[in-house]
Design an enzyme around this catalytic site. Sequence first.
Site, mmCIF file in Angstrom:
data_model
loop_
_atom_site.group_PDB
_atom_site.id
_atom_site.type_symbol
_atom_site.label_atom_id
_atom_site.label_comp_id
_atom_site.label_asym_id
_atom_site.label_seq_id
_atom_site.Cartn_x
_atom_site.Cartn_y
_atom_site.Cartn_z
ATOM 1 N NE ARG A 86 27.781 5.477 5.103
ATOM 2 C CZ ARG A 86 26.711 5.471 4.331
ATOM 3 N NH1 ARG A 86 25.710 6.296 4.546
ATOM 4 N NH2 ARG A 86 26.618 4.644 3.312
ATOM 5 C CE1 TYR A 214 30.972 -1.319 12.638
ATOM 6 C CE2 TYR A 214 30.860 0.033 10.667
ATOM 7 C CZ TYR A 214 31.154 -1.169 11.284
ATOM 8 O OH TYR A 214 31.632 -2.218 10.540
ATOM 9 N N GLY A 215 32.335 3.554 12.222
ATOM 10 C CA GLY A 215 32.717 4.061 10.898
ATOM 11 C C GLY A 215 32.320 5.497 10.630
ATOM 12 N N GLY A 216 31.584 5.685 9.535
ATOM 13 C CA GLY A 216 31.207 7.012 9.072
ATOM 14 C C GLY A 216 30.445 7.830 10.104
ATOM 15 C CE LYS A 223 32.061 7.201 3.586
ATOM 16 N NZ LYS A 223 32.257 6.983 2.157
ATOM 17 C CG HIS A 243 31.268 8.078 -1.906
ATOM 18 N ND1 HIS A 243 30.127 7.290 -1.885
ATOM 19 C CD2 HIS A 243 32.162 7.435 -1.124
ATOM 20 C CE1 HIS A 243 30.334 6.231 -1.121
ATOM 21 N NE2 HIS A 243 31.565 6.283 -0.656
ATOM 22 C CB SER A 265 28.129 2.744 0.638
ATOM 23 O OG SER A 265 28.234 4.135 0.890
ATOM 24 C CB CYS A 267 28.745 -0.102 -5.402
ATOM 25 S SG CYS A 267 27.058 -0.259 -4.793
ATOM 26 C CB THR A 270 37.877 -1.107 -1.556
ATOM 27 O OG1 THR A 270 37.341 -0.091 -0.699
ATOM 28 C CG2 THR A 270 39.169 -1.646 -0.968
ATOM 29 C CG ASN A 271 36.799 -5.355 -4.519
ATOM 30 O OD1 ASN A 271 37.360 -6.434 -4.524
ATOM 31 N ND2 ASN A 271 36.028 -4.967 -3.516
ATOM 32 C CG ASP A 294 35.163 5.885 0.907
ATOM 33 O OD1 ASP A 294 34.315 5.265 0.234
ATOM 34 O OD2 ASP A 294 34.875 6.509 1.937
ATOM 35 N NE ARG A 383 32.421 -0.600 5.700
ATOM 36 C CZ ARG A 383 32.333 -0.003 4.519
ATOM 37 N NH1 ARG A 383 33.391 0.539 3.973
ATOM 38 N NH2 ARG A 383 31.182 0.044 3.879
ATOM 39 C CG PHE A 507 36.405 -8.988 -8.599
ATOM 40 C CD1 PHE A 507 36.371 -8.202 -7.453
ATOM 41 C CD2 PHE A 507 35.365 -9.896 -8.819
ATOM 42 C CE1 PHE A 507 35.333 -8.332 -6.528
ATOM 43 C CE2 PHE A 507 34.318 -10.026 -7.897
ATOM 44 C CZ PHE A 507 34.310 -9.243 -6.751
HETATM 45 P P1 GTP Z 1 32.478 1.728 0.658
HETATM 46 O O1 GTP Z 1 33.731 1.561 1.452
HETATM 47 O O2 GTP Z 1 31.244 1.325 1.401
HETATM 48 O O3 GTP Z 1 32.300 3.106 0.079
HETATM 49 O O4 GTP Z 1 32.482 0.644 -0.520
HETATM 50 P P2 GTP Z 1 33.321 0.338 -1.840
HETATM 51 O O5 GTP Z 1 32.665 0.987 -3.000
HETATM 52 O O6 GTP Z 1 34.763 0.557 -1.639
HETATM 53 O O7 GTP Z 1 33.019 -1.220 -2.018
HETATM 54 P P3 GTP Z 1 33.988 -2.498 -2.125
HETATM 55 O O8 GTP Z 1 35.036 -2.348 -3.176
HETATM 56 O O9 GTP Z 1 34.449 -2.833 -0.771
HETATM 57 O O10 GTP Z 1 32.988 -3.622 -2.654
HETATM 58 C C1 GTP Z 1 31.922 -4.112 -1.919
HETATM 59 C C2 GTP Z 1 31.388 -5.395 -2.468
HETATM 60 O O11 GTP Z 1 31.274 -5.382 -3.903
HETATM 61 C C3 GTP Z 1 32.261 -6.583 -2.098
HETATM 62 O O12 GTP Z 1 31.438 -7.620 -1.626
HETATM 63 C C4 GTP Z 1 32.906 -6.950 -3.404
HETATM 64 O O13 GTP Z 1 33.228 -8.312 -3.458
HETATM 65 C C5 GTP Z 1 31.863 -6.549 -4.453
HETATM 66 N N1 GTP Z 1 32.508 -6.204 -5.747
HETATM 67 C C6 GTP Z 1 33.492 -5.306 -5.935
HETATM 68 N N2 GTP Z 1 33.876 -5.253 -7.241
HETATM 69 C C7 GTP Z 1 33.086 -6.140 -7.886
HETATM 70 C C8 GTP Z 1 32.986 -6.548 -9.270
HETATM 71 O O14 GTP Z 1 33.696 -6.077 -10.161
HETATM 72 N N3 GTP Z 1 32.034 -7.483 -9.560
HETATM 73 C C9 GTP Z 1 31.222 -8.018 -8.605
HETATM 74 N N4 GTP Z 1 30.320 -8.918 -8.972
HETATM 75 N N5 GTP Z 1 31.301 -7.665 -7.292
HETATM 76 C C10 GTP Z 1 32.209 -6.740 -6.945
HETATM 77 C C1 SPV Z 2 30.482 4.076 3.075
HETATM 78 O O1 SPV Z 2 29.459 3.695 3.655
HETATM 79 O O2 SPV Z 2 30.439 4.619 1.941
HETATM 80 C C2 SPV Z 2 31.807 3.865 3.684
HETATM 81 C C3 SPV Z 2 31.867 3.315 5.044
HETATM 82 O O3 SPV Z 2 32.813 4.160 3.060
HETATM 83 S S1 SPV Z 2 31.581 4.479 6.310
HETATM 84 O O4 SPV Z 2 32.850 5.121 6.630
HETATM 85 O O5 SPV Z 2 31.058 3.772 7.468
HETATM 86 O O6 SPV Z 2 30.636 5.472 5.859
HETATM 87 MN MN MN Z 3 32.332 5.079 1.058
#
Ligand code: GTP
Ligand code: SPV
Ligand code: MN
Length: 599
Positions: A86, A214-216, A223, A243, A265, A267, A270-271, A294, A383, A507
Amino acid sequence: MAAIRNEIPLDVENTAMGSQLEALNQWVMDVARLTQPDRIQWCDGSDTEFEELVQQMEADGTLLPLNSETHPRSWLHRSHPDDVARVEHLTFVCTTDREDAGPNNHWMAPADARAKMDALFEGCMRGRTMYVIPYCMGPIDSPLSRCGVEITDSPYVVANMRIMTRMGAAALARIEREGSFVRGLHSIGELDPDRRFIMHFPEELTIQSYGSGYGGNALLGKKCHALRIASHQARNEGWLAEHMLILGVENPKGETHYIAAAFPSACGKTNLAMLIPPEGYRNAGWKVWTVGDDICWMRPGPDGRLYAINPEAGFFGVAPGTSEKSNPNALATIQHDTIFTNVGVTADNQPWWEGLDNRVPSIDWRGNAYDFNAGPAAHPNARFTVSARQCPSWSPKAEDAQGVPISAIVFGGRRASLVPLVFEARDWTHGVLVGAAMGSETTAAATGAVGVMRRDPMAMKPFCGYNFADYFSHWLSFDKPGAKLPKVFHVNWFRKGDDGKFLWPGFGENLRVLEWMIGRVEGKAAAQETPIGALPRAEDIHLDGVALSDEARSVLFGFDRAGWQAEFDSLAGFLDEFGERLPGALKEEHGRIAAELRT
Ligand code: GTP
Ligand code: SPV
Ligand code: MN
């Protein structure tokens, strides 16, 4: 209906649709006149349509098929190397009154923005196909859902929108029924960063995006619509567009609490959304259900609780760091029918990224032979796009038209220092301040420096379609008689020790923190009151089997009064940026806690 029309100009009589869609037809024709495509394709979302698009993209190299034994029906797309994330500095909110966009947005006068974009769009689709994509954000039959139409000249965008939204005939039928929809116009243009803009006209429910694929920047349902435009609509209509991930935590008794969490983003949304409980919890019967990773739209239900839907139908998730250890559910989800963007590949043509496993890739995301010294194999913002239905933890409630009731809202960010593992806000007003005060280190999800601490209220800094001061007022307005609002918490999985390493394993282990939150919601878990909120002591959270150093224990569950005094001083400066428009209740809440911190 898959009507493919080659002739231009079009007239309304030529189109096979009812009069309710006249406004849509008219707009499509206006856009065609401006952009001059060779042909127009109305997308119906069918398998045949998808297969034809894929064939065409395989033929011209837009999609590279991956190993069909290990990753059936999966492809690699390499974006332009200058178009990988973005672009916040090129993203504008164009309201009539500059103050309505607020200091949190880049603003341009609507007429100026329109003139600029018209000049860019003029003739930009010559030689290309213009795709018309009707889509629905949210379950097709949900009153909380909203529709849009994206016009694009990128078949890659069409393929991604098909995964990320309910796209095609059913959405068009809903648009015909409702009459209103968000208009998004997108062209990849020349993919020139100097001719790239993402414009939003919230007052007209319109988006114009030029110069990025790209993406967003390009998947306008995400977004641009579901956050920037929807947040503006939500304010007018009394709901929230956030968000946030949405997950369900089922306890051994079979009771499920739904939690919505806003992290900036990359942070951890997804995890957390796909968390697999630690073994002991799993054996005891704990389960986590994924509703969204998201975006969350929520509004008060008849019983006063907030009900949430995920407006998306797929995941556009961060690849690097995704592994069997960190996120087994995501890994299982992306074994087939997945589009990977900007990952590396192994010698046998499997997708690969840093953190996946210890194999050595052979080609990097730019398509060059992999060289360890030349940078990572996968771009840090590489992604995967995949249908949510493929996720093993996908919640049966995710398609529920009424949404799921939210028990807790969680805010969080990447904070190497000061901020403890978890704390609970005293009440809703305090919770809104906790959200407004969010800070996080920047990530590769947007272009620019990575690792810089910035304020990112409610993880919406890049996504709020109006003035943050009004947004905070809107949040506060939900606290009214009869409301049964969720409890509000703040978490920090990213606290670092003196050695620079994360102190919390994160995690799956994050479930321990969710368990404590649910305990608080049910009035069962203990905590220690501090000026910043209620903190668990180490003994208030189940930590059996988690190896934590003495430093980790004292820091993760500790309250650093002097540090928080400085944090509240800096927060005062941030809140002052919003001037008179900032709600008094938020200022008072800040003042009250700042005073408590000094005593
Ligand atoms: P967007 O799609 O950009 O909105 O991101 P998101 O918030 O879904 O982020 P995502 O879950 O993909 O995590 C991004 C990064 O954070 C990855 O590199 C993960 O490995 C790391 N991460 C996620 N959860 C944890 C956690 O509990 N601890 C640590 N140390 N890293 C984490
Ligand atoms: C973010 O950046 O928070 C995302 C990826 O979820 S994008 O769709 O590219 O904005
Ligand atoms: Mn996002």
